[in-house]
Design a protein around this motif. Sequence first.
Motif, PDB file in Angstrom:
ATOM      1  N   VAL A  38       0.786  -1.287  -0.103  1.00 48.86           N
ATOM      2  CA  VAL A  38       0.031   0.060   0.076  1.00 48.86           C
ATOM      3  C   VAL A  38       0.965   1.228   0.124  1.00 48.86           C
ATOM      4  N   ALA A  39       1.840   1.215   1.046  1.00 45.61           N
ATOM      5  CA  ALA A  39       2.725   2.426   0.856  1.00 45.61           C
ATOM      6  C   ALA A  39       3.428   2.563  -0.409  1.00 45.61           C
ATOM      7  N   MET A  40       3.706   1.530  -0.960  1.00 45.41           N
ATOM      8  CA  MET A  40       4.518   1.587  -2.208  1.00 45.41           C
ATOM      9  C   MET A  40       3.679   2.388  -3.414  1.00 45.41           C
ATOM     10  N   VAL A  41       2.430   1.850  -3.401  1.00 43.18           N
ATOM     11  CA  VAL A  41       1.543   2.196  -4.563  1.00 43.18           C
ATOM     12  C   VAL A  41       1.186   3.983  -4.106  1.00 43.18           C
ATOM     13  N   ALA A  42       1.201   4.365  -2.985  1.00 41.12           N
ATOM     14  CA  ALA A  42       0.770   5.588  -2.456  1.00 41.12           C
ATOM     15  C   ALA A  42       2.035   6.624  -2.955  1.00 41.12           C
ATOM     16  N   LEU A  56      -4.682  12.991   0.691  1.00 39.37           N
ATOM     17  CA  LEU A  56      -5.093  11.483   0.793  1.00 39.37           C
ATOM     18  C   LEU A  56      -3.887  10.551   0.898  1.00 39.37           C
ATOM     19  N   VAL A  57      -2.960  10.726  -0.324  1.00 34.42           N
ATOM     20  CA  VAL A  57      -1.975   9.833  -0.338  1.00 34.42           C
ATOM     21  C   VAL A  57      -0.969  10.021   0.720  1.00 34.42           C
ATOM     22  N   ALA A  58      -1.052  11.051   1.493  1.00 35.83           N
ATOM     23  CA  ALA A  58       0.174  11.295   2.524  1.00 35.83           C
ATOM     24  C   ALA A  58      -0.424  10.755   3.549  1.00 35.83           C
ATOM     25  N   PRO A 117      -2.856 -12.824  17.494  1.00 40.15           N
ATOM     26  CA  PRO A 117      -3.592 -12.825  16.204  1.00 40.15           C
ATOM     27  C   PRO A 117      -4.980 -12.006  16.341  1.00 40.15           C
ATOM     28  N   ALA A 118      -5.540 -11.575  17.472  1.00 40.97           N
ATOM     29  CA  ALA A 118      -6.703 -10.928  17.582  1.00 40.97           C
ATOM     30  C   ALA A 118      -6.421  -9.404  17.084  1.00 40.97           C
ATOM     31  N   GLN A 119      -5.225  -8.790  17.598  1.00 43.58           N
ATOM     32  CA  GLN A 119      -5.046  -7.541  17.010  1.00 43.58           C
ATOM     33  C   GLN A 119      -4.526  -7.713  15.601  1.00 43.58           C
ATOM     34  N   LEU A 120      -3.831  -8.650  15.122  1.00 44.36           N
ATOM     35  CA  LEU A 120      -3.546  -8.851  13.721  1.00 44.36           C
ATOM     36  C   LEU A 120      -4.867  -8.952  12.708  1.00 44.36           C
ATOM     37  N   ILE A 121      -5.707  -9.551  13.032  1.00 43.46           N
ATOM     38  CA  ILE A 121      -6.954  -9.533  12.328  1.00 43.46           C
ATOM     39  C   ILE A 121      -7.446  -8.093  12.126  1.00 43.46           C
ATOM     40  N   LYS A 122      -7.404  -7.082  13.206  1.00 34.63           N
ATOM     41  CA  LYS A 122      -7.927  -5.932  13.160  1.00 34.63           C
ATOM     42  C   LYS A 122      -6.910  -5.003  12.227  1.00 34.63           C
ATOM     43  N   LEU A 123      -5.468  -5.242  12.374  1.00 38.29           N
ATOM     44  CA  LEU A 123      -4.548  -4.739  11.575  1.00 38.29           C
ATOM     45  C   LEU A 123      -4.991  -4.967  10.002  1.00 38.29           C
ATOM     46  N   ALA A 124      -5.379  -6.109   9.664  1.00 40.90           N
ATOM     47  CA  ALA A 124      -5.496  -6.757   8.644  1.00 40.90           C
ATOM     48  C   ALA A 124      -6.588  -5.851   8.037  1.00 40.90           C
ATOM     49  N   GLY A 125      -7.536  -5.763   8.489  1.00 34.07           N
ATOM     50  CA  GLY A 125      -8.836  -5.090   8.057  1.00 34.07           C
ATOM     51  C   GLY A 125      -8.444  -3.640   7.889  1.00 34.07           C
ATOM     52  N   GLU A 126      -7.603  -3.086   8.444  1.00 35.80           N
ATOM     53  CA  GLU A 126      -7.037  -1.483   8.358  1.00 35.80           C
ATOM     54  C   GLU A 126      -6.481  -1.518   7.117  1.00 35.80           C
ATOM     55  N   ILE A 127      -5.651  -2.551   7.086  1.00 37.00           N
ATOM     56  CA  ILE A 127      -4.898  -2.352   5.779  1.00 37.00           C
ATOM     57  C   ILE A 127      -5.456  -2.579   4.384  1.00 37.00           C
ATOM     58  N   VAL A 128      -6.740  -3.570   4.336  1.00 40.57           N
ATOM     59  CA  VAL A 128      -7.386  -3.600   3.267  1.00 40.57           C
ATOM     60  C   VAL A 128      -8.198  -2.082   3.347  1.00 40.57           C
ATOM     61  N   ASP A 129      -8.827  -1.449   4.218  1.00 45.00           N
ATOM     62  CA  ASP A 129      -9.121  -0.344   4.370  1.00 45.00           C
ATOM     63  C   ASP A 129      -8.454   0.820   3.519  1.00 45.00           C
ATOM     64  N   LEU A 130      -7.173   0.769   3.815  1.00 43.57           N
ATOM     65  CA  LEU A 130      -6.266   1.762   3.254  1.00 43.57           C
ATOM     66  C   LEU A 130      -6.185   1.503   1.628  1.00 43.57           C
ATOM     67  N   ALA A 131      -6.094   0.318   1.228  1.00 41.95           N
ATOM     68  CA  ALA A 131      -5.953  -0.119   0.115  1.00 41.95           C
ATOM     69  C   ALA A 131      -6.896   0.134  -0.921  1.00 41.95           C
ATOM     70  N   THR A 132      -8.213   0.043  -0.004  1.00 41.90           N
ATOM     71  CA  THR A 132      -9.683   0.474  -0.614  1.00 41.90           C
ATOM     72  C   THR A 132      -9.587   1.808  -0.930  1.00 41.90           C
ATOM     73  N   GLU A 133      -9.241   2.742   0.112  1.00 49.18           N
ATOM     74  CA  GLU A 133      -9.255   4.257  -0.044  1.00 49.18           C
ATOM     75  C   GLU A 133      -8.453   4.658  -1.179  1.00 49.18           C
ATOM     76  N   LEU A 134      -7.104   3.933  -1.507  1.00 49.89           N
ATOM     77  CA  LEU A 134      -6.159   4.489  -2.648  1.00 49.89           C
ATOM     78  C   LEU A 134      -6.611   4.027  -3.854  1.00 49.89           C
ATOM     79  N   ALA A 137      -7.427   6.694  -6.653  1.00 50.47           N
ATOM     80  CA  ALA A 137      -6.559   7.762  -7.023  1.00 50.47           C
ATOM     81  C   ALA A 137      -5.440   7.129  -7.557  1.00 50.47           C
ATOM     82  N   ALA A 138      -5.171   5.658  -7.303  1.00 52.65           N
ATOM     83  CA  ALA A 138      -3.708   5.129  -7.380  1.00 52.65           C
ATOM     84  C   ALA A 138      -3.222   5.109  -8.835  1.00 52.65           C
ATOM     85  N   ASN A 139      -1.945   5.239  -8.902  1.00 52.98           N
ATOM     86  CA  ASN A 139      -1.379   5.293 -10.245  1.00 52.98           C
ATOM     87  C   ASN A 139      -1.466   3.960 -10.982  1.00 52.98           C
TER      88      ASN A 139
END
Length: 208
Positions: A38-42, A56-58, A117-134, A137-139
């Motif tokens: 996600v960071a690379m695409v941004a 948004l990208v920042a 792993p409980a924390q990780l599931i939540k983090l994974a969801g946040e990563i997908v959310d970021l990718a969806t937001e991007l 706009a993504a290159n």
Amino acid sequence: MISSETVNDYLARLAARQPTPGGGAAAALHAAQGAALVAMVARYTTGEKYAEHAGLVARITNSADHHRTEALRLADADEHGFQGVIDSYKLPSDTPELKTAKKAAIDAALVQAAQTPAQLIKLAGEIVDLATELFEAANPNVISDVAAAADAARAAATTARINIDINLVAIKDDATRTRLAGQTDGLEEKVVLAADTLSRRVRERILA
């Protein structure tokens, strides 16, 4: 620590006949790779052409970098937590008192091990959310990596879920099992659905 060793050294330890690192650490590294993608695409979605999306990208770049660091922390935490479970099973149980203490130590270690792993599931969801937001706009030249990020986060979530389940099965106290399961029940399904939706949108955009 996983976060400071080479990829080759980590994989050698993962492949070895030893209990740690295992699937939990691998799940966290899936998440770290998703965040990094996600960071690379941004970072490729910058410059005059993408000026209207600069804010948004920042924000996404900063968040993705933070999530990558957090995922690596969870990889180390998972290895440490599972080692705690292993150590608790090695405690003596020669007397009734020691047996009771050992059971309590095992349950405590399993509860602690389930937190990562409980924390990780939540983090994974946040990563997908970021990718969806991007996504919008993504290159377009690196749009496939948005799907790759989502797929990596999905793998993190589903692997983390199975690690929670195996810890819960070993916990004898019903109330504790119910409480821990309630922290994450349904979350991985939401991550999977969001990741699948985003991957499909990326493919449709590529093939349009």
